[in-house]
Write an enzyme that holds these catalytic residues in place. Structure first.
Site, mmCIF file in Angstrom:
data_model
loop_
_atom_site.group_PDB
_atom_site.id
_atom_site.type_symbol
_atom_site.label_atom_id
_atom_site.label_comp_id
_atom_site.label_asym_id
_atom_site.label_seq_id
_atom_site.Cartn_x
_atom_site.Cartn_y
_atom_site.Cartn_z
ATOM 1 N N ALA A 191 0.857 -1.199 0.000
ATOM 2 C CA ALA A 191 0.000 0.000 0.000
ATOM 3 C C ALA A 191 0.884 1.237 0.000
ATOM 4 C CB ALA A 191 -0.918 -0.006 1.219
ATOM 5 N N GLY A 192 1.852 1.266 -0.921
ATOM 6 C CA GLY A 192 2.724 2.432 -1.055
ATOM 7 C C GLY A 192 2.180 3.321 -2.160
ATOM 8 N N VAL A 193 3.072 4.139 -2.711
ATOM 9 C CA VAL A 193 2.623 5.138 -3.678
ATOM 10 C C VAL A 193 2.061 4.479 -4.941
ATOM 11 C CG1 VAL A 193 3.252 7.373 -4.588
ATOM 12 C CG2 VAL A 193 4.646 6.370 -2.827
ATOM 13 N N GLU A 213 -0.763 -5.069 2.673
ATOM 14 C CA GLU A 213 0.368 -4.259 3.138
ATOM 15 C C GLU A 213 0.990 -4.915 4.371
ATOM 16 O OE1 GLU A 213 2.198 -1.361 2.431
ATOM 17 O OE2 GLU A 213 3.198 -1.874 4.317
ATOM 18 N N ASP A 321 17.566 7.889 -8.827
ATOM 19 C CA ASP A 321 17.132 6.692 -8.086
ATOM 20 C C ASP A 321 18.289 5.747 -7.775
ATOM 21 O OD1 ASP A 321 14.550 7.608 -8.290
ATOM 22 O OD2 ASP A 321 13.749 5.795 -9.230
ATOM 23 N N ALA A 329 11.243 11.811 -9.184
ATOM 24 C CA ALA A 329 11.787 12.410 -10.397
ATOM 25 C C ALA A 329 12.401 13.780 -10.112
ATOM 26 C CB ALA A 329 10.678 12.529 -11.444
ATOM 27 N N HIS A 453 -9.443 34.946 -2.762
ATOM 28 C CA HIS A 453 -10.691 34.316 -2.327
ATOM 29 C C HIS A 453 -11.649 34.257 -3.518
ATOM 30 C CE1 HIS A 453 -14.126 33.237 0.132
ATOM 31 N NE2 HIS A 453 -14.811 34.183 -0.495
HETATM 32 P P1 FAD Z 1 15.068 6.229 -14.379
HETATM 33 O O1 FAD Z 1 13.889 7.070 -14.664
HETATM 34 O O2 FAD Z 1 14.856 4.834 -13.922
HETATM 35 O O3 FAD Z 1 15.965 6.250 -15.689
HETATM 36 C C1 FAD Z 1 17.126 5.523 -15.820
HETATM 37 C C2 FAD Z 1 17.411 5.328 -17.290
HETATM 38 O O4 FAD Z 1 18.701 4.798 -17.435
HETATM 39 C C3 FAD Z 1 16.462 4.353 -17.987
HETATM 40 O O5 FAD Z 1 16.048 4.886 -19.219
HETATM 41 C C4 FAD Z 1 17.308 3.103 -18.198
HETATM 42 O O6 FAD Z 1 16.949 2.376 -19.363
HETATM 43 C C5 FAD Z 1 18.682 3.738 -18.383
HETATM 44 N N1 FAD Z 1 19.809 2.872 -18.058
HETATM 45 C C6 FAD Z 1 20.021 2.141 -16.940
HETATM 46 N N2 FAD Z 1 21.238 1.536 -16.999
HETATM 47 C C7 FAD Z 1 21.777 1.896 -18.188
HETATM 48 C C8 FAD Z 1 23.008 1.614 -18.820
HETATM 49 N N3 FAD Z 1 23.937 0.846 -18.242
HETATM 50 N N4 FAD Z 1 23.232 2.140 -20.049
HETATM 51 C C9 FAD Z 1 22.320 2.928 -20.656
HETATM 52 N N5 FAD Z 1 21.134 3.243 -20.087
HETATM 53 C C10 FAD Z 1 20.877 2.734 -18.864
HETATM 54 N N6 FAD Z 1 8.260 10.251 -9.180
HETATM 55 C C11 FAD Z 1 7.751 11.488 -8.986
HETATM 56 O O7 FAD Z 1 8.488 12.385 -8.598
HETATM 57 N N7 FAD Z 1 6.438 11.757 -9.224
HETATM 58 C C12 FAD Z 1 5.587 10.808 -9.645
HETATM 59 O O8 FAD Z 1 4.409 11.082 -9.851
HETATM 60 C C13 FAD Z 1 6.084 9.504 -9.849
HETATM 61 N N8 FAD Z 1 5.268 8.525 -10.291
HETATM 62 C C14 FAD Z 1 5.775 7.280 -10.504
HETATM 63 C C15 FAD Z 1 4.901 6.287 -10.924
HETATM 64 C C16 FAD Z 1 5.376 5.014 -11.148
HETATM 65 C C17 FAD Z 1 4.422 3.944 -11.606
HETATM 66 C C18 FAD Z 1 6.762 4.732 -10.966
HETATM 67 C C19 FAD Z 1 7.299 3.365 -11.243
HETATM 68 C C20 FAD Z 1 7.635 5.704 -10.543
HETATM 69 C C21 FAD Z 1 7.146 6.998 -10.295
HETATM 70 N N9 FAD Z 1 7.963 8.018 -9.842
HETATM 71 C C22 FAD Z 1 7.455 9.260 -9.612
HETATM 72 C C23 FAD Z 1 9.403 7.789 -9.599
HETATM 73 C C24 FAD Z 1 10.220 8.297 -10.795
HETATM 74 O O9 FAD Z 1 9.776 7.661 -11.961
HETATM 75 C C25 FAD Z 1 11.695 8.014 -10.550
HETATM 76 O O10 FAD Z 1 12.084 8.593 -9.323
HETATM 77 C C26 FAD Z 1 12.544 8.616 -11.662
HETATM 78 O O11 FAD Z 1 12.173 8.100 -12.916
HETATM 79 C C27 FAD Z 1 14.028 8.327 -11.418
HETATM 80 O O12 FAD Z 1 14.776 8.938 -12.401
HETATM 81 P P2 FAD Z 1 16.228 8.397 -12.810
HETATM 82 O O13 FAD Z 1 16.663 9.233 -13.952
HETATM 83 O O14 FAD Z 1 17.081 8.323 -11.620
HETATM 84 O O15 FAD Z 1 16.003 6.889 -13.276
HETATM 85 P P1 NAD Z 2 6.741 2.250 -1.709
HETATM 86 O O1 NAD Z 2 7.991 2.180 -0.942
HETATM 87 O O2 NAD Z 2 6.051 3.551 -1.847
HETATM 88 O O3 NAD Z 2 5.669 1.254 -1.086
HETATM 89 C C1 NAD Z 2 5.909 -0.107 -0.946
HETATM 90 C C2 NAD Z 2 4.967 -0.638 0.110
HETATM 91 O O4 NAD Z 2 5.042 -2.040 0.082
HETATM 92 C C3 NAD Z 2 5.357 -0.207 1.514
HETATM 93 O O5 NAD Z 2 4.216 0.292 2.177
HETATM 94 C C4 NAD Z 2 5.904 -1.474 2.151
HETATM 95 O O6 NAD Z 2 5.675 -1.542 3.540
HETATM 96 C C5 NAD Z 2 5.111 -2.525 1.406
HETATM 97 N N1 NAD Z 2 5.745 -3.841 1.352
HETATM 98 C C6 NAD Z 2 7.061 -4.130 1.175
HETATM 99 N N2 NAD Z 2 7.239 -5.469 1.118
HETATM 100 C C7 NAD Z 2 6.013 -6.030 1.256
HETATM 101 C C8 NAD Z 2 5.537 -7.370 1.259
HETATM 102 N N3 NAD Z 2 6.358 -8.407 1.113
HETATM 103 N N4 NAD Z 2 4.215 -7.574 1.413
HETATM 104 C C9 NAD Z 2 3.357 -6.533 1.565
HETATM 105 N N5 NAD Z 2 3.756 -5.241 1.562
HETATM 106 C C10 NAD Z 2 5.061 -5.002 1.402
HETATM 107 O O7 NAD Z 2 7.079 1.595 -3.125
HETATM 108 P P2 NAD Z 2 6.269 1.569 -4.493
HETATM 109 O O8 NAD Z 2 4.833 1.874 -4.274
HETATM 110 O O9 NAD Z 2 6.664 0.300 -5.152
HETATM 111 O O10 NAD Z 2 6.915 2.761 -5.280
HETATM 112 C C11 NAD Z 2 8.325 2.820 -5.451
HETATM 113 C C12 NAD Z 2 8.786 4.223 -5.433
HETATM 114 O O11 NAD Z 2 8.437 4.884 -6.636
HETATM 115 C C13 NAD Z 2 8.140 5.082 -4.348
HETATM 116 O O12 NAD Z 2 8.749 4.915 -3.099
HETATM 117 C C14 NAD Z 2 8.385 6.445 -4.873
HETATM 118 O O13 NAD Z 2 9.691 6.824 -4.548
HETATM 119 C C15 NAD Z 2 8.258 6.253 -6.368
HETATM 120 N N6 NAD Z 2 6.899 6.675 -6.805
HETATM 121 C C16 NAD Z 2 6.528 7.959 -6.582
HETATM 122 C C17 NAD Z 2 5.265 8.388 -6.945
HETATM 123 C C18 NAD Z 2 4.854 9.785 -6.668
HETATM 124 O O14 NAD Z 2 5.723 10.601 -6.377
HETATM 125 N N7 NAD Z 2 3.572 10.135 -6.746
HETATM 126 C C19 NAD Z 2 4.377 7.502 -7.544
HETATM 127 C C20 NAD Z 2 4.788 6.182 -7.735
HETATM 128 C C21 NAD Z 2 6.058 5.798 -7.368
#
Ligand code: FAD
Ligand code: NAD
Length: 476
Positions: A191-193, A213, A321, A329, A453
């Site tokens: 039950a995370g994001v 969760e 990340d 992001a 307002h």
């Molecule tokens: P990434 O976005 O993972 O990018 C890394 C890139 O490097 C990828 O394109 C990969 O293919 C490439 N790469 C890796 N290794 C190599 C290599 N050796 N050679 C060449 N290329 C390589 N964050 C928010 O702030 N707001 C949100 O609303 C939000 N929503 C999300 C929803 C979901 C479903 C998910 C999964 C994540 C969400 N996030 C959100 C988290 C956000 O997507 C990440 O924090 C962000 O993308 C991290 O950026 P990054 O550049 O570090 O890595």
């Molecule tokens: P998360 O860390 O937000 O949530 C994971 C949840 O899974 C936690 O509550 C944890 O206690 C639970 N959990 C872990 N192991 C478990 C198990 N074995 N069984 C049951 N529950 C378990 O991770 P996420 O939802 O996978 O998202 C990953 C990351 O991506 C987030 O932490 C966030 O950094 C990023 N993200 C951000 C946004 C946003 O900014 N709106 C949206 C999506 C993702």
């Protein structure tokens, strides 16, 4: 053999952290290359990483579409508007998201061109001496070199050993963003994001959603008062969240995925059509580093860096990340830009203490700074103000008068230490509080600022007034 191309900066990874680093480096006049391996749906390179391809942007596209559908039955009737036989065409629903993804991934490619960044499509591996070997998707190899290399390889979903992703029944975030039918029963582990956002999408389209969760507390990272309101609202929407529940087994059978989990009442069984596993993400560094680079990984597999995102190896940096800190992001954006500036001899900066968190559920959740519990644990004296959206004219007019703004300030100096919100539009409202906190503002500063307002921002104003027990539209 052709001469090895030499750059000022090579960025490995074209996600949010990497592409910000590359563009800022190019803006600063540095000869820059970026290597990214992400393959789009059309088999071509798709820049933008997780965020643009399977993260922030596609999830928000589906959240917005599903909200429009949900509102037809749950919001419009209050306004006196009724729509008969509303239906979702899932092909268009998913197709709209795909178009948005393509627009933005293509946009990054355009920005690279405009900034004269050399873009490589393939996998980059850091070699000793700041050389980078690029393996193209066809297996071809070439080596380039730079004075500085920025590692921005991002993260991937954590896989549970007893519920391995098969892409069909047991899926990750990417799978949950492209289902071809609304599952009757969707199980979500975590039950995370991601669990809450993507669980909401499919719940709004009619799926029965059960979230399992492990922790006993709901949304442990958020302030407890905010998490309580969110839990109540999600329950009303039909998200069935089981806390303190540990998954033991997930078995794919003909009629669905059979789950066995334990909670306070003992062993439970549940059958779902799809299982989304969203238990967190881990840094991705597979194949990124040759053995002798000297770059270290920590116990969680993240690249070790100092407060300036430097790995300790001359000219090698890491951001986003793949390193410590929240996986967001905008955290990656700032680190990418700061590193480019440090490389160029400028004063880069990342404000880690005021990074805002937003969860794009309905109601939205947003916060920045410390929770009340954190301050209590740290023994910091504080005072709290709060204000409910139920008393905000604009929220009532919108029929979205749920939630509150809670502001925490230092008991003696009045400096704002944390702001926590759940309610309409809080993803935008948090920005004002981040600005105030960045400028080391006090609750009195926000209380003295004129807020239009009727707007939702009045909830921030009233919460600030409430810190001093002088909110106008509620008892103090
Ligand atoms: P990434 O976005 O993972 O990018 C890394 C890139 O490097 C990828 O394109 C990969 O293919 C490439 N790469 C890796 N290794 C190599 C290599 N050796 N050679 C060449 N290329 C390589 N964050 C928010 O702030 N707001 C949100 O609303 C939000 N929503 C999300 C929803 C979901 C479903 C998910 C999964 C994540 C969400 N996030 C959100 C988290 C956000 O997507 C990440 O924090 C962000 O993308 C991290 O950026 P990054 O550049 O570090 O890595
Ligand atoms: P998360 O860390 O937000 O949530 C994971 C949840 O899974 C936690 O509550 C944890 O206690 C639970 N959990 C872990 N192991 C478990 C198990 N074995 N069984 C049951 N529950 C378990 O991770 P996420 O939802 O996978 O998202 C990953 C990351 O991506 C987030 O932490 C966030 O950094 C990023 N993200 C951000 C946004 C946003 O900014 N709106 C949206 C999506 C993702």
């Amino acid at each position: 053999m052709s001469e090895q191309e030499q750059f000022d900066v090579i960025v490995i990874g074209g996600g949010p952290a990497g592409y910000h680093a590359a563009i800022r480096a190019a803006q600063l006049g540095l000869k820059t290359a970026c290597i990214d391996a992400w393959v789009g749906k059309d088999g071509k390179q798709a820049l933008g990483g997780t965020c643009l391809n399977v993260g922030c942007i596609p999830s928000k596209a589906l959240l917005d579409s599903s909200k429009q559908f949900y509102n037809i039955a749950h919001n419009l009737p209050v306004h006196g508007i009724s729509v008969e036989n509303a239906k979702v065409d899932l092909k268009t629903f998913i197709g709209r998201k795909e178009k948005i993804v393509k627009q933005f991934t293509g946009g990054v490619a355009q920005l690279f061109k405009a900034n004269k960044i050399t873009s490589y499509f393939g996998t980059g591996k850091l070699l000793k001496g700041n050389q980078v070997e690029i393996t193209g998707n066809d297996g071809s190899k070439q080596t380039i070199a730079a004075t500085n290399v920025i590692l921005a390889s991002g993260s991937v979903p954590i896989e549970l050993p007893f519920a391995k992703f098969d892409g069909k029944h047991i899926i990750d975030n990417a799978g949950a963003l492209e289902l071809d039918a609304v599952p009757k029963r969707l199980g979500v582990i975590g039950a995370g994001v991601i669990g809450l956002e993507l669980g909401s999408v499919w719940r709004r389209l009619g799926a029965e959603v059960t979230v399992i969760e492990a922790l006993p507390e709901f949304l442990a990272a958020a302030d407890a008062d905010i998490a309580k309101v969110a839990a109540r609202e999600f329950a009303k929407q039909g998200l069935d969240i089981k806390l303190n529940a540990k998954l033991g087994k997930a078995e794919v059978k003909k009629d669905g995925v059979h789950l066995v989990y334990t909670d306070k009442d003992g062993e439970q069984k549940l059958v779902v059509d799809k299982l989304l596993v969203a238990v967190g993400r881990r840094a991705y560094t597979a194949g990124l580093l040759a053995d002798d680079t000297g770059v270290k990984l920590d116990e969680r597999g993240r690249i070790v860096v100092d407060e300036h995102c430097h790995t300790g190896v001359d000219g090698v940096w890491a951001v986003g990340d793949a390193v410590r800190g929240p996986m967001l992001a905008h955290k990656g954006f700032e680190e990418g830009m700061a590193v480019a500036e440090w490389i160029a001899g400028k004063a880069g900066h990342v404000s880690y203490d005021t990074i805002p968190w937003v969860i794009y559920t309905e109601p939205e959740i947003a916060w920045a700074g410390k929770t009340e519990k954190q301050l209590k644990d740290e023994g910091v004296p504080y005072k709290v103000g709060s204000f409910p959206f139920a008393a905000i004219g604009r929220a009532v007019a919108m029929n979205e008068a749920v939630g509150q703004v809670k502001m925490i300030a230092h008991a003696e100096t009045d400096r704002i230490l944390g702001v926590h919100m759940v309610g309409p539009g809080v993803s935008e409202l948090i920005a004002e509080c981040v600005v105030a906190m960045e400028f080391k503002g006090s609750s009195e500063d926000l209380a003295r600022i004129v807020h239009a307002h009727p707007t939702l921002s009045e909830a921030v104003h009233e919460a600030a007034l409430s810190v001093d027990k002088r909110a106008i539209h509620k008892g103090n």
